[in-house]
Design a protein around this motif. Sequence first.
Motif, PDB file in Angstrom:
ATOM      1  N   LYS A  34       0.803  -1.224   0.000  1.00  0.00           N
ATOM      2  CA  LYS A  34       0.000   0.000   0.000  1.00  0.00           C
ATOM      3  C   LYS A  34       0.834   1.272   0.000  1.00  0.00           C
ATOM      4  O   LYS A  34       0.534   2.206  -0.724  1.00  0.00           O
ATOM      5  CB  LYS A  34      -0.960  -0.008   1.177  1.00  0.00           C
ATOM      6  N   CYS A  35       1.858   1.327   0.803  1.00  0.00           N
ATOM      7  CA  CYS A  35       2.610   2.574   0.942  1.00  0.00           C
ATOM      8  C   CYS A  35       3.390   2.918  -0.322  1.00  0.00           C
ATOM      9  O   CYS A  35       3.425   4.073  -0.725  1.00  0.00           O
ATOM     10  CB  CYS A  35       3.547   2.502   2.142  1.00  0.00           C
ATOM     11  N   VAL A  36       3.984   1.916  -0.940  1.00  0.00           N
ATOM     12  CA  VAL A  36       4.779   2.193  -2.140  1.00  0.00           C
ATOM     13  C   VAL A  36       3.917   2.441  -3.373  1.00  0.00           C
ATOM     14  O   VAL A  36       4.442   2.784  -4.422  1.00  0.00           O
ATOM     15  CB  VAL A  36       5.805   1.068  -2.427  1.00  0.00           C
ATOM     16  N   SER A  37       2.612   2.328  -3.222  1.00  0.00           N
ATOM     17  CA  SER A  37       1.755   2.654  -4.368  1.00  0.00           C
ATOM     18  C   SER A  37       1.730   4.162  -4.618  1.00  0.00           C
ATOM     19  O   SER A  37       1.409   4.596  -5.718  1.00  0.00           O
ATOM     20  CB  SER A  37       0.340   2.112  -4.163  1.00  0.00           C
ATOM     21  N   CYS A  38       2.105   4.956  -3.603  1.00  0.00           N
ATOM     22  CA  CYS A  38       2.121   6.421  -3.764  1.00  0.00           C
ATOM     23  C   CYS A  38       3.514   7.036  -3.679  1.00  0.00           C
ATOM     24  O   CYS A  38       3.745   8.112  -4.220  1.00  0.00           O
ATOM     25  CB  CYS A  38       1.252   7.076  -2.698  1.00  0.00           C
ATOM     26  N   HIS A  39       4.417   6.408  -2.960  1.00  0.00           N
ATOM     27  CA  HIS A  39       5.765   6.972  -2.826  1.00  0.00           C
ATOM     28  C   HIS A  39       6.786   5.862  -2.628  1.00  0.00           C
ATOM     29  O   HIS A  39       6.434   4.739  -2.284  1.00  0.00           O
ATOM     30  CB  HIS A  39       5.837   7.983  -1.671  1.00  0.00           C
ATOM     31  N   SER A  40       8.044   6.201  -2.815  1.00  0.00           N
ATOM     32  CA  SER A  40       9.101   5.195  -2.669  1.00  0.00           C
ATOM     33  C   SER A  40       9.340   4.894  -1.196  1.00  0.00           C
ATOM     34  O   SER A  40       9.000   5.693  -0.315  1.00  0.00           O
ATOM     35  CB  SER A  40      10.400   5.669  -3.316  1.00  0.00           C
ATOM     36  N   ASN A  41       9.953   3.781  -0.943  1.00  0.00           N
ATOM     37  CA  ASN A  41      10.292   3.406   0.422  1.00  0.00           C
ATOM     38  C   ASN A  41      11.369   4.305   1.014  1.00  0.00           C
ATOM     39  O   ASN A  41      11.558   4.325   2.219  1.00  0.00           O
ATOM     40  CB  ASN A  41      10.757   1.949   0.480  1.00  0.00           C
ATOM     41  N   GLN A  42      12.094   5.044   0.188  1.00  0.00           N
ATOM     42  CA  GLN A  42      13.151   5.902   0.710  1.00  0.00           C
ATOM     43  C   GLN A  42      12.590   6.973   1.639  1.00  0.00           C
ATOM     44  O   GLN A  42      13.238   7.366   2.600  1.00  0.00           O
ATOM     45  CB  GLN A  42      13.960   6.518  -0.434  1.00  0.00           C
ATOM     46  N   ILE A  43      11.396   7.448   1.361  1.00  0.00           N
ATOM     47  CA  ILE A  43      10.752   8.416   2.250  1.00  0.00           C
ATOM     48  C   ILE A  43      10.521   7.773   3.612  1.00  0.00           C
ATOM     49  O   ILE A  43      10.746   8.394   4.653  1.00  0.00           O
ATOM     50  CB  ILE A  43       9.431   8.920   1.635  1.00  0.00           C
ATOM     51  N   THR A  44      10.075   6.545   3.614  1.00  0.00           N
ATOM     52  CA  THR A  44       9.862   5.814   4.862  1.00  0.00           C
ATOM     53  C   THR A  44      11.194   5.495   5.521  1.00  0.00           C
ATOM     54  O   THR A  44      11.345   5.643   6.738  1.00  0.00           O
ATOM     55  CB  THR A  44       9.072   4.519   4.582  1.00  0.00           C
ATOM     56  N   CYS A  45      12.171   5.114   4.733  1.00  0.00           N
ATOM     57  CA  CYS A  45      13.487   4.716   5.249  1.00  0.00           C
ATOM     58  C   CYS A  45      14.134   5.820   6.079  1.00  0.00           C
ATOM     59  O   CYS A  45      14.695   5.554   7.143  1.00  0.00           O
ATOM     60  CB  CYS A  45      14.398   4.323   4.086  1.00  0.00           C
ATOM     61  N   ILE A  46      14.055   7.056   5.613  1.00  0.00           N
ATOM     62  CA  ILE A  46      14.744   8.139   6.332  1.00  0.00           C
ATOM     63  C   ILE A  46      14.112   8.426   7.697  1.00  0.00           C
ATOM     64  O   ILE A  46      14.735   9.075   8.527  1.00  0.00           O
ATOM     65  CB  ILE A  46      14.823   9.438   5.491  1.00  0.00           C
ATOM     66  N   ASN A  47      12.924   7.892   7.941  1.00  0.00           N
ATOM     67  CA  ASN A  47      12.266   8.108   9.229  1.00  0.00           C
ATOM     68  C   ASN A  47      12.289   6.896  10.151  1.00  0.00           C
ATOM     69  O   ASN A  47      11.701   6.947  11.237  1.00  0.00           O
ATOM     70  CB  ASN A  47      10.821   8.564   8.997  1.00  0.00           C
ATOM     71  N   LEU A  48      12.939   5.817   9.724  1.00  0.00           N
ATOM     72  CA  LEU A  48      13.026   4.650  10.608  1.00  0.00           C
ATOM     73  C   LEU A  48      13.784   5.029  11.869  1.00  0.00           C
ATOM     74  O   LEU A  48      14.738   5.796  11.824  1.00  0.00           O
ATOM     75  CB  LEU A  48      13.710   3.477   9.896  1.00  0.00           C
ATOM     76  N   GLY A  49      13.344   4.472  12.969  1.00  0.00           N
ATOM     77  CA  GLY A  49      13.913   4.807  14.264  1.00  0.00           C
ATOM     78  C   GLY A  49      12.953   5.670  15.083  1.00  0.00           C
ATOM     79  O   GLY A  49      13.153   5.886  16.275  1.00  0.00           O
ATOM     80  N   GLU A  50      11.917   6.168  14.413  1.00  0.00           N
ATOM     81  CA  GLU A  50      10.886   6.935  15.122  1.00  0.00           C
ATOM     82  C   GLU A  50      10.013   5.989  15.941  1.00  0.00           C
ATOM     83  O   GLU A  50       9.931   4.803  15.653  1.00  0.00           O
ATOM     84  CB  GLU A  50      10.016   7.711  14.128  1.00  0.00           C
ATOM     85  N   ASP A  51       9.334   6.529  16.939  1.00  0.00           N
ATOM     86  CA  ASP A  51       8.518   5.701  17.829  1.00  0.00           C
ATOM     87  C   ASP A  51       7.129   5.427  17.255  1.00  0.00           C
ATOM     88  O   ASP A  51       6.760   5.941  16.204  1.00  0.00           O
ATOM     89  CB  ASP A  51       8.414   6.328  19.217  1.00  0.00           C
ATOM     90  N   PRO A  86      16.938   2.151  12.066  1.00  0.00           N
ATOM     91  CA  PRO A  86      17.321   2.931  10.895  1.00  0.00           C
ATOM     92  C   PRO A  86      18.155   2.096   9.929  1.00  0.00           C
ATOM     93  O   PRO A  86      19.030   1.326  10.341  1.00  0.00           O
ATOM     94  CB  PRO A  86      18.161   4.060  11.506  1.00  0.00           C
ATOM     95  N   GLY A  87      17.833   2.220   8.650  1.00  0.00           N
ATOM     96  CA  GLY A  87      18.546   1.497   7.613  1.00  0.00           C
ATOM     97  C   GLY A  87      18.082   0.071   7.385  1.00  0.00           C
ATOM     98  O   GLY A  87      18.643  -0.649   6.559  1.00  0.00           O
ATOM     99  N   ALA A  88      17.045  -0.358   8.094  1.00  0.00           N
ATOM    100  CA  ALA A  88      16.586  -1.749   8.011  1.00  0.00           C
ATOM    101  C   ALA A  88      15.956  -2.073   6.660  1.00  0.00           C
ATOM    102  O   ALA A  88      15.306  -1.240   6.054  1.00  0.00           O
ATOM    103  CB  ALA A  88      15.587  -2.045   9.123  1.00  0.00           C
ATOM    104  N   GLY A  89      16.169  -3.300   6.219  1.00  0.00           N
ATOM    105  CA  GLY A  89      15.520  -3.807   5.025  1.00  0.00           C
ATOM    106  C   GLY A  89      14.209  -4.451   5.407  1.00  0.00           C
ATOM    107  O   GLY A  89      13.997  -4.738   6.573  1.00  0.00           O
ATOM    108  N   PRO A  90      13.342  -4.626   4.502  1.00  0.00           N
ATOM    109  CA  PRO A  90      13.442  -4.293   3.085  1.00  0.00           C
ATOM    110  C   PRO A  90      13.126  -2.834   2.788  1.00  0.00           C
ATOM    111  O   PRO A  90      13.250  -2.397   1.665  1.00  0.00           O
ATOM    112  CB  PRO A  90      12.411  -5.204   2.433  1.00  0.00           C
ATOM    113  N   VAL A  91      12.740  -2.073   3.808  1.00  0.00           N
ATOM    114  CA  VAL A  91      12.335  -0.685   3.584  1.00  0.00           C
ATOM    115  C   VAL A  91      13.463   0.135   2.944  1.00  0.00           C
ATOM    116  O   VAL A  91      13.231   0.912   2.034  1.00  0.00           O
ATOM    117  CB  VAL A  91      11.874  -0.034   4.904  1.00  0.00           C
ATOM    118  N   CYS A  92      14.674  -0.044   3.413  1.00  0.00           N
ATOM    119  CA  CYS A  92      15.787   0.784   2.952  1.00  0.00           C
ATOM    120  C   CYS A  92      16.617   0.134   1.849  1.00  0.00           C
ATOM    121  O   CYS A  92      17.695   0.624   1.506  1.00  0.00           O
ATOM    122  CB  CYS A  92      16.681   1.151   4.133  1.00  0.00           C
ATOM    123  N   GLU A  93      16.124  -0.928   1.278  1.00  0.00           N
ATOM    124  CA  GLU A  93      16.885  -1.616   0.227  1.00  0.00           C
ATOM    125  C   GLU A  93      16.568  -1.050  -1.128  1.00  0.00           C
ATOM    126  O   GLU A  93      15.551  -0.510  -1.391  1.00  0.00           O
ATOM    127  CB  GLU A  93      16.567  -3.113   0.257  1.00  0.00           C
TER     128      GLU A  93
END
Length: 93
Positions: A34-51, A86-93
């Motif tokens: 669902k999320c990648v249907s509108c934007h790339s995972n890189q947007i999500t990747c840069i925010n990994l580590g948030e609560d 932060p940097g975890a796959g598959p989100v940041c791959e």
Amino acid sequence: MYRLVFLVLACSLSWVYACAGQPESKGKELLMAKCVSCHSNQITCINLGEDRAYWDKTVARMVNKGMDMTQEEQDLVSEYLAGLEPGAGPVCE
């Protein structure tokens, strides 16, 4: 007798392990579908580590923008993302 006890114990543990992994794999599946249907995972990747609160707000904002997700699905995605480093796959791959 010992074989039967071992078999029952092994089956019980594998069932618990399989059930414990379901929310994470469902959250991952929803994210990738669902999320990648509108934007790339890189947007999500840069925010990994948030609560979890951050991801709850972010996912709700995406739903308000038109992403089709039930509340249960939103919870699964938020929980999955909050558990990633932060940097975890598959989100940041």
